[in-house]
Design a protein around this motif. Structure first.
Motif: not given
Length: 193
Positions: A46-60
């Motif tokens: 299972e791999v995070f898409t760049p958009e999902e990773m951006a969402r995780l980083l932005t949320t934090a």
């Protein structure tokens, strides 16, 4: 909870356990040696898409959650295992030399390794850096569940940060041997996952 496939349990784990017993002279022979080995079919990582990773980083970032942000960066931009991250101290991150020292006690393989600090990791992690102190997160499971829901993810991807790092690193640099060394794996494991 961890799901272990029945065939994998028998094929991989029991063969290994009894093989260890033979090697150490605890038993005379491996009782499962004559059983035909099963081909274990693994699900794709299972791999995070760049958009999902951006969402995780932005949320934090938006929540001013430096601990979760450091965790996401070390997993997603350095490929560290959760246990390795939580065993780190800020002193293990050498900004001058440009590497993270994953000590033998923390590493799954029991071997010390140095992980390069890539530019993305440096850009996100350096503003959070402290001189010393653990990177472990208190009440991680509870905070983690709440966090990924706040980020809009229905479920967490198992080993998703580590698998994402490996996938994008390999796609960019095309060097499985160097990636395996940094991640504390063999080239075979890199290619398998």
């Amino acid at each position: 909870s961890v799901h272990v496939d029945r065939d994998e349990l028998f094929d991989v784990h029991l063969h290994g356990l009894f093989g260890f017993g033979v090697k150490r002279d605890f038993i005379a022979s491996n009782p499962v040696m004559k059983v035909e080995r099963v081909k274990v079919r693994r699900k794709p990582p299972e791999v995070f898409t760049p958009e999902e990773m951006a969402r995780l980083l932005t949320t934090a970032w938006d929540r001013d959650d430096a601990e979760m942000l450091a965790y996401l960066c070390l997993g997603g931009f350095a490929g560290l295992r959760t246990a390795e991250i939580f065993d780190l101290d800020w002193r293990d991150i050498d900004w001058q030399q440009g590497f993270i020292n994953v000590n033998a006690e923390a590493a799954k393989t029991g071997k010390r390794r140095l992980v390069r600090i890539l530019p993305a990791l440096s850009a996100w992690l350096q503003p959070l850096a402290k001189l010393s102190g653990p990177l472990a997160i208190v009440n991680f499971q509870k905070r983690h569940r709440e966090f990924f829901r706040a980020a809009g993810l229905a479920k967490w991807k198992v080993n998703g940060l580590r698998h994402s790092f490996a996938t994008y690193h390999l796609a960019n640099w095309q060097n499985a041997a160097a990636l395996a060394e940094e991640m504390g794996n063999s080239v075979g494991i890199i290619r398998e996952h």
